[in-house]
Design an enzyme around this catalytic site. Structure first.
Site, short mmCIF file in Angstrom:
data_model
loop_
_atom_site.label_atom_id
_atom_site.label_comp_id
_atom_site.label_asym_id
_atom_site.label_seq_id
_atom_site.Cartn_x
_atom_site.Cartn_y
_atom_site.Cartn_z
N CYS A 25 14.88 46.22 37.50
CA CYS A 25 14.77 46.34 36.12
C CYS A 25 16.20 46.89 35.28
CB CYS A 25 13.89 47.44 35.77
SG CYS A 25 14.17 49.12 36.08
N GLY A 58 49.00 45.96 43.92
CA GLY A 58 47.91 46.12 44.93
C GLY A 58 46.76 44.86 44.96
N THR A 59 47.24 43.65 44.74
CA THR A 59 45.97 42.77 44.87
C THR A 59 46.55 41.46 45.30
OG1 THR A 59 44.24 41.49 43.65
CG2 THR A 59 46.35 41.70 42.50
N GLN A 109 40.34 45.91 39.29
CA GLN A 109 39.16 45.29 40.24
C GLN A 109 38.50 46.19 41.25
OE1 GLN A 109 40.93 41.21 41.92
NE2 GLN A 109 42.66 42.73 41.53
N CYS A 144 10.56 51.59 37.87
CA CYS A 144 9.58 50.69 38.29
C CYS A 144 9.33 50.61 39.78
CB CYS A 144 10.07 49.39 37.67
SG CYS A 144 11.49 48.67 38.94
N CYS A 186 18.79 49.90 39.25
CA CYS A 186 17.60 49.24 39.86
C CYS A 186 17.97 47.64 40.10
CB CYS A 186 16.56 49.51 39.17
SG CYS A 186 14.92 48.61 39.64
N CYS A 218 13.49 53.08 42.30
CA CYS A 218 13.92 53.23 40.97
C CYS A 218 12.90 53.99 40.43
CB CYS A 218 13.72 51.83 40.39
SG CYS A 218 13.59 51.84 38.56
N HIS A 272 34.82 44.63 38.62
CA HIS A 272 34.14 44.21 39.51
C HIS A 272 33.15 45.44 39.60
CE1 HIS A 272 37.06 41.39 41.34
NE2 HIS A 272 36.57 40.71 40.52
C1 BV8 Z 1 31.96 34.49 40.31
C2 BV8 Z 1 33.19 44.62 44.16
C3 BV8 Z 1 30.68 32.77 39.34
C4 BV8 Z 1 32.66 44.66 45.61
C5 BV8 Z 1 34.45 42.36 44.66
C6 BV8 Z 1 36.87 28.80 45.32
C7 BV8 Z 1 37.46 29.09 44.06
C8 BV8 Z 1 37.45 30.14 43.07
C9 BV8 Z 1 36.38 31.07 43.05
C10 BV8 Z 1 35.60 31.01 44.25
C11 BV8 Z 1 35.79 30.06 45.31
N1 BV8 Z 1 34.91 30.10 46.14
C12 BV8 Z 1 33.87 31.23 45.82
C13 BV8 Z 1 34.26 31.65 44.52
C14 BV8 Z 1 33.97 32.74 43.70
C15 BV8 Z 1 34.27 34.21 44.27
C16 BV8 Z 1 35.73 34.11 44.81
O1 BV8 Z 1 36.66 34.22 44.28
N2 BV8 Z 1 35.70 34.26 46.47
C17 BV8 Z 1 37.24 34.39 46.86
C18 BV8 Z 1 36.78 35.10 48.22
C19 BV8 Z 1 37.59 32.80 47.21
N3 BV8 Z 1 34.16 35.05 43.29
C20 BV8 Z 1 33.17 35.53 42.77
O2 BV8 Z 1 32.08 35.36 43.49
C21 BV8 Z 1 33.07 36.38 41.44
N4 BV8 Z 1 31.96 35.94 40.99
O3 BV8 Z 1 32.83 33.73 40.61
O4 BV8 Z 1 30.87 34.06 39.69
C22 BV8 Z 1 29.39 32.69 38.81
C23 BV8 Z 1 29.48 32.05 37.57
C24 BV8 Z 1 28.17 32.15 36.98
C25 BV8 Z 1 27.13 32.35 37.57
C26 BV8 Z 1 27.02 33.13 38.91
C27 BV8 Z 1 28.37 33.34 39.34
C28 BV8 Z 1 32.72 37.64 41.58
C29 BV8 Z 1 34.01 38.18 42.80
C30 BV8 Z 1 33.53 39.93 42.96
C31 BV8 Z 1 33.26 40.24 44.13
N5 BV8 Z 1 33.53 41.70 44.17
N6 BV8 Z 1 34.77 43.89 44.54
C32 BV8 Z 1 32.92 45.70 46.41
O5 BV8 Z 1 33.90 46.37 46.21
O6 BV8 Z 1 32.12 45.95 47.37
S1 BV8 Z 1 36.01 41.60 44.88
C33 BV8 Z 1 37.04 42.64 46.17
O7 BV8 Z 1 37.55 41.80 46.81
C34 BV8 Z 1 37.88 43.70 45.51
O8 BV8 Z 1 37.41 43.97 44.09
C35 BV8 Z 1 39.17 42.81 45.21
O9 BV8 Z 1 39.23 42.17 44.00
C36 BV8 Z 1 38.87 41.41 46.22
C37 BV8 Z 1 40.02 41.44 47.29
O10 BV8 Z 1 39.95 42.54 48.28
P1 BV8 Z 1 41.24 43.02 48.91
O11 BV8 Z 1 42.12 41.91 49.46
O12 BV8 Z 1 41.47 44.29 49.99
O13 BV8 Z 1 41.89 43.77 47.71
P2 BV8 Z 1 43.10 43.14 47.22
O14 BV8 Z 1 42.69 41.67 46.74
O15 BV8 Z 1 43.02 43.95 46.11
O16 BV8 Z 1 44.24 42.97 48.33
C38 BV8 Z 1 44.96 44.30 48.88
C39 BV8 Z 1 46.20 43.89 48.32
O17 BV8 Z 1 46.91 45.19 48.28
C40 BV8 Z 1 47.07 43.18 49.30
O18 BV8 Z 1 47.81 42.06 48.66
C41 BV8 Z 1 47.93 44.28 50.11
O19 BV8 Z 1 49.28 43.67 50.39
C42 BV8 Z 1 48.30 45.19 49.02
N7 BV8 Z 1 48.48 46.47 49.41
C43 BV8 Z 1 48.11 47.06 50.48
N8 BV8 Z 1 48.67 48.45 50.28
C44 BV8 Z 1 49.44 48.54 49.17
C45 BV8 Z 1 49.22 47.36 48.55
N9 BV8 Z 1 49.83 47.27 47.44
C46 BV8 Z 1 50.53 48.18 46.65
N10 BV8 Z 1 50.53 49.37 47.30
C47 BV8 Z 1 50.02 49.60 48.62
N11 BV8 Z 1 50.02 50.78 49.18
ZN ZN Z 2 13.45 49.46 38.06
#
Ligand code: BV8
Ligand code: ZN
Length: 248
Positions: free
Chosen positions: A132, A195-196, A103, A158, A129, A155, A121
């Site tokens: 485009c 780590g997620t 992720q 474009c 862009c 871009c 992700h």
């Molecule tokens: C989509 C890139 C649909 C950007 C990211 C309700 C139910 C289900 C889904 C949804 C809902 N409401 C809204 C949604 C959709 C939404 C979603 O899931 N929202 C959540 C908040 C509820 N999902 C989306 O929008 C996705 N798209 O559903 O599209 C669609 C379909 C058709 C047409 C149009 C649309 C897209 C989601 C992608 C978002 N982009 N990243 C960027 O990086 O800037 S997500 C981003 O946050 C990360 O990639 C990560 O996956 C996520 C969570 O962040 P963190 O919590 O920090 O990270 P992580 O989860 O990895 O947690 C850290 C963990 O590490 C902790 O547990 C901690 O204890 C642990 N840790 C800490 N230190 C360590 C460790 N572990 C091991 N070792 C260590 N040392």
């Molecule tokens: Zn462009």
């Protein structure tokens, strides 16, 4: 010695596994110095939630602020190193079939020597862009934290605004990456979830998909997560401590 010694059964499962998927989140890069989304935010960023910046609405509201945030994050990644967890996964792949589904938008798995099967992700290093879709090279980001918005580049094809290559909240995941991830998860006999927090879908559904199909799923995380109740093994340790102990 890892904070929580590894269960020998997990080492045996890792050794016996024929097809492994490592599924990583922001915690995988935490010990390299990359803050996770849940870490406390400081400076310019403390008044913004990531969902506000990592979204089409945030971009429409202030593309300069969003571009500055990604430029800062890109520079931060460029200045840090992969940790022992990234290196252990790369070593594992040298003697077993290991596929990485991440992720994360950083390139630390790659810089540790791994190939990544799917960046679900997107990536900090693939700006494109917003009009485009033309790919543009990353300029490596900033060495210092910006104090305010930065006008995104134009871009070369474009004239539209170049946007970060990350998948934002509300955007669909790249179809090819998602399909590779599903195929890898369906074919594996061991999935290691590192780590997620397991809150972002559809990505967080992949460990559940594996667990439901009877695949052994091991979670490595110092905290319990939304996934913990559904997974066979949840090991309270960190990526940089746990993975090297698992991959002997
Ligand atoms: C989509 C890139 C649909 C950007 C990211 C309700 C139910 C289900 C889904 C949804 C809902 N409401 C809204 C949604 C959709 C939404 C979603 O899931 N929202 C959540 C908040 C509820 N999902 C989306 O929008 C996705 N798209 O559903 O599209 C669609 C379909 C058709 C047409 C149009 C649309 C897209 C989601 C992608 C978002 N982009 N990243 C960027 O990086 O800037 S997500 C981003 O946050 C990360 O990639 C990560 O996956 C996520 C969570 O962040 P963190 O919590 O920090 O990270 P992580 O989860 O990895 O947690 C850290 C963990 O590490 C902790 O547990 C901690 O204890 C642990 N840790 C800490 N230190 C360590 C460790 N572990 C091991 N070792 C260590 N040392
Ligand atoms: Zn462009």
């Amino acid at each position: 010695m890892p904070a929580h010694p590894v269960d020998p059964a997990l080492v045996e499962a890792a050794r016996a596994a024929r097809r492994v998927v490592v599924f990583s989140g922001a915690g995988m890069s935490a010990e390299s110095g990359i803050p996770t989304f849940r870490d406390a935010r400081t400076g310019l960023w403390e008044r913004f939630a990531p969902e506000q910046l990592a979204s089409p609405e945030g971009w429409a509201r202030d593309s300069g602020l969003v571009w500055a945030w990604y430029q800062w994050r890109t520079g931060l990644v460029r200045l840090v190193q992969p940790n022992a967890g990234h290196r252990a996964v790369a070593e594992w792949a040298r003697h077993a079939h290991v596929q990485i589904v991440t992720q994360n938008v950083d390139d630390l798995h790659e810089r540790a020597g791994s190939e990544v099967a799917a960046h679900l992700h997107g990536s900090l290093f693939s700006p494109r862009c917003s009009a485009c879709g033309t790919a543009h090279p990353s300029d490596g980001g900033l060495d210092v934290e910006p104090t305010g918005p930065i006008t995104p580049p134009r871009c070369t094809h474009c004239g539209g605004s170049v946007r970060p290559g990350a998948v934002w909240f509300g955007e669909s995941l790249p179809t090819d990456a998602w399909e590779r991830a599903e195929n890898a998860v369906d074919a594996c006999d061991l999935m290691v979830v590192v780590g997620t927090s397991g809150v972002v879908y559809p990505a967080a559904g992949l460990p559940l998909r594996a667990a439901e199909s009877g695949t052994t799923v091991v979670e490595i995380n110092p905290q319990p997560t939304d996934l913990t109740p559904y997974l066979q093994h949840s090991w309270r340790t960190t990526a940089a401590e746990g993975l090297p102990a698992l991959v002997t």
